[in-house]
Write a protein that holds these residues in place. Structure first.
Motif, PDB file in Angstrom:
ATOM      1  N   GLU A  31      29.996  49.040  98.995  1.00  0.00           N
ATOM      2  CA  GLU A  31      31.205  49.144  99.802  1.00  0.00           C
ATOM      3  C   GLU A  31      32.060  47.890  99.621  1.00  0.00           C
ATOM      4  O   GLU A  31      31.567  46.826  99.248  1.00  0.00           O
ATOM      5  N   ALA A  32      33.345  48.013  99.928  1.00  0.00           N
ATOM      6  CA  ALA A  32      34.255  46.873  99.766  1.00  0.00           C
ATOM      7  C   ALA A  32      35.432  47.001 100.721  1.00  0.00           C
ATOM      8  O   ALA A  32      35.876  48.112 101.037  1.00  0.00           O
ATOM      9  N   ARG A  33      35.925  45.841 101.179  1.00  0.00           N
ATOM     10  CA  ARG A  33      37.049  45.816 102.111  1.00  0.00           C
ATOM     11  C   ARG A  33      38.221  44.984 101.622  1.00  0.00           C
ATOM     12  O   ARG A  33      39.312  45.076 102.209  1.00  0.00           O
ATOM     13  N   CYS A  34      38.029  44.141 100.617  1.00  0.00           N
ATOM     14  CA  CYS A  34      39.083  43.168 100.305  1.00  0.00           C
ATOM     15  C   CYS A  34      39.354  43.062  98.815  1.00  0.00           C
ATOM     16  O   CYS A  34      38.444  43.164  97.991  1.00  0.00           O
ATOM     17  N   MET A  35      40.622  42.829  98.509  1.00  0.00           N
ATOM     18  CA  MET A  35      41.090  42.691  97.133  1.00  0.00           C
ATOM     19  C   MET A  35      42.337  41.817  97.159  1.00  0.00           C
ATOM     20  O   MET A  35      43.112  41.843  98.117  1.00  0.00           O
ATOM     21  N   ALA A  36      42.537  41.027  96.116  1.00  0.00           N
ATOM     22  CA  ALA A  36      43.711  40.170  96.028  1.00  0.00           C
ATOM     23  C   ALA A  36      44.211  40.132  94.592  1.00  0.00           C
ATOM     24  O   ALA A  36      43.409  40.152  93.652  1.00  0.00           O
ATOM     25  N   PHE A  47      43.140  41.607  89.243  1.00  0.00           N
ATOM     26  CA  PHE A  47      42.826  41.622  90.669  1.00  0.00           C
ATOM     27  C   PHE A  47      41.403  41.102  90.856  1.00  0.00           C
ATOM     28  O   PHE A  47      40.565  41.213  89.963  1.00  0.00           O
ATOM     29  N   ILE A  48      41.147  40.540  92.021  1.00  0.00           N
ATOM     30  CA  ILE A  48      39.818  40.077  92.376  1.00  0.00           C
ATOM     31  C   ILE A  48      39.353  40.902  93.574  1.00  0.00           C
ATOM     32  O   ILE A  48      40.102  41.091  94.541  1.00  0.00           O
ATOM     33  N   ALA A 355      47.701  45.961  97.010  1.00  0.00           N
ATOM     34  CA  ALA A 355      48.302  44.752  96.450  1.00  0.00           C
ATOM     35  C   ALA A 355      49.147  45.083  95.228  1.00  0.00           C
ATOM     36  O   ALA A 355      48.755  45.914  94.402  1.00  0.00           O
ATOM     37  N   TRP A 356      50.296  44.414  95.119  1.00  0.00           N
ATOM     38  CA  TRP A 356      51.095  44.457  93.907  1.00  0.00           C
ATOM     39  C   TRP A 356      50.495  43.488  92.894  1.00  0.00           C
ATOM     40  O   TRP A 356      50.009  42.418  93.260  1.00  0.00           O
ATOM     41  N   ALA A 364      47.587  48.178  93.155  1.00  0.00           N
ATOM     42  CA  ALA A 364      46.210  48.653  93.287  1.00  0.00           C
ATOM     43  C   ALA A 364      45.870  48.839  94.757  1.00  0.00           C
ATOM     44  O   ALA A 364      46.416  48.159  95.630  1.00  0.00           O
ATOM     45  N   SER A 365      44.947  49.746  95.021  1.00  0.00           N
ATOM     46  CA  SER A 365      44.455  49.981  96.378  1.00  0.00           C
ATOM     47  C   SER A 365      42.935  50.060  96.353  1.00  0.00           C
ATOM     48  O   SER A 365      42.341  50.459  95.353  1.00  0.00           O
ATOM     49  N   LEU A 366      42.316  49.685  97.465  1.00  0.00           N
ATOM     50  CA  LEU A 366      40.861  49.632  97.570  1.00  0.00           C
ATOM     51  C   LEU A 366      40.403  50.341  98.835  1.00  0.00           C
ATOM     52  O   LEU A 366      40.875  50.028  99.931  1.00  0.00           O
ATOM     53  N   SER A 367      39.480  51.280  98.686  1.00  0.00           N
ATOM     54  CA  SER A 367      38.908  51.954  99.851  1.00  0.00           C
ATOM     55  C   SER A 367      37.485  51.468 100.101  1.00  0.00           C
ATOM     56  O   SER A 367      36.841  50.881  99.224  1.00  0.00           O
ATOM     57  N   TYR A 368      36.991  51.734 101.307  1.00  0.00           N
ATOM     58  CA  TYR A 368      35.716  51.174 101.749  1.00  0.00           C
ATOM     59  C   TYR A 368      34.534  51.639 100.898  1.00  0.00           C
ATOM     60  O   TYR A 368      33.518  50.946 100.811  1.00  0.00           O
TER      61      TYR A 368
END
Length: 387
Positions: A31-36, A47-48, A355-356, A364-368
């Motif tokens: 699972e993941a919640r964060c991206m930059a 992206f990270i 995030a752009w 990009a977008s990130l889901s849980y």
């Protein structure tokens, strides 16, 4: 020289449009919640991403999107302690980033260096354990009590002097400003707290005024000046009907910002006249978790929420460009106001991060569930802006 037939040109254009209209997907094991975004990588879409597993060893993935093939590759994989809640990357040093994470001892916020972000490409989601590298620990952002709700890194624009960058961390009662010198030392510049402000949930830098910051606390919005006082300045009480989850400044229009939250509404504000919002948007059936202006074309805006939806908007009323420029020119062009360009339903779980990239047209977008989806602004909208 050999000529290119019209049929060949049509086929190439069709292939390009197909790639533009179809998302690229990257899957994480956990699972993941964060991206930059890695804004320091000017010529690529980097992206990270950080994982959020309670039982497994967590990871940092550095991913790269290739427009030519419409594919996402992992170009760096690193072990990371605890469950990762937030990430922010330096816009000056491409290998420097910060994270908020939890372990058995509580909440932590640290700065890290990637030892080798240019490693060989790896197949997303299937990395071998021996490929995982170790991050270099730079230092800690200390002094917080309880949950750290916000981590923000100031964006240093291209051409500005490097050297010292600013980071802000927020818990429910305190706003702390930090200075990073050459990516090697962390010094606390100031800690702001006041009994009147409680329940801080989010915040962002004012890109137009040095050391100015805005926060969301409950349903309210407050502004801060780190140079002058420990008390907040202008406040917008009851800016939303529910808790504010995210705030973003318009990068090109001073005093203008957007906020979003649990009331499923995004609102736009001019801080010189804060008695009522300039405009507001819906488009979601559950909480709006993040809202992001495009740094180059600020009429473009992203919202993402726990309804698994990402919306791309054209918000003429919030843009820095002259209204006539954005509403259409020429006798055959219809004038357009604020609108949703496209609703993206590529995710099956709550979308916690959007995030752009360093480019104007890729996001990009990130889901849980650990799914990263990379999309492009539709060609038709791009041509409207450029032509």
């Amino acid at each position: 020289s050999p000529s290119v037939s019209n049929e060949s040109l049509i086929l190439r254009r069709g292939e390009m449009d197909y790639q533009q209209d179809n998302p690229a997907v990257y899957g994480l094991k956990f699972e993941a919640r964060c991206m930059a975004p890695r804004l320091g990588e000017k010529d690529s879409h980097n992206f990270i991403v950080g994982t959020h597993s309670l039982k497994e060893k967590n990871e940092i993935h550095v991913i790269d999107f290739k427009e030519e093939t419409n594919e996402v590759d992992c170009i760096g994989l690193y072990s990371h302690p605890g469950e990762i809640w937030q990430l922010q990357a330096s816009s000056c040093d491409t290998d420097l980033f910060a994270s908020v994470y939890t372990d058995s001892k509580g909440w932590h916020c640290s700065a890290w260096k990637l030892p080798d972000s240019k490693g060989g490409e790896k197949d997303g989601g299937g990395e071998a354990e021996e490929d995982i590298q170790t991050l270099k620990h730079v230092g800690d952002f200390k002094g917080h009590e309880g949950a750290i709700s916000t981590l923000k890194w100031s964006v240093v624009e291209e051409g500005e002097e490097g050297g010292e960058e600013s980071v802000v961390t927020i818990d429910s009662k305190r706003v702390r400003w930090w200075k990073l010198s050459q990516g090697t030392s962390i010094d606390e510049g100031k800690c702001l707290t006041t009994p009147e402000i409680k329940g801080l949930t989010t915040g962002c830098f004012d890109p137009h005024h040095d050391l100015h910051f805005v926060t969301g606390n409950g349903r309210n919005i407050s502004t801060w000046d780190f140079r002058a006082t420990t008390k907040p300045g202008l406040a917008i009480p009851k800016a939303h009907h529910g808790r504010i989850l995210d705030i973003d400044y318009n990068p090109n229009r001073p005093y203008h910002l957007a906020s979003a939250g649990e009331d499923m509404i995004a609102r736009f504000w001019d801080l010189r006249n804060p008695s009522r919002p300039i405009n507001q948007l819906g488009g979601h059936t559950h909480w709006i978790w993040q809202i992001r202006f495009n740094r180059y074309h600020d009429q473009l805006l992203l919202t993402a929420g726990t309804d698994s939806v990402v919306n791309l908007w054209s918000i003429v009323s919030a843009s820095s460009a002259p209204v006539g420029e954005l509403e259409g020119t020429g006798s055959t062009s219809e004038k357009e106001g604020d609108k949703r360009i496209k609703k993206y339903e590529d995710h099956r779980d709550s979308v916690y991060s959007v995030a752009w990239s360093s480019d104007a047209w890729v996001f990009a977008s990130l889901s849980y569930d650990g799914t990263v989806v990379v999309n492009n602004v539709p060609q038709s909208e791009k041509y409207k802006i450029l032509l």
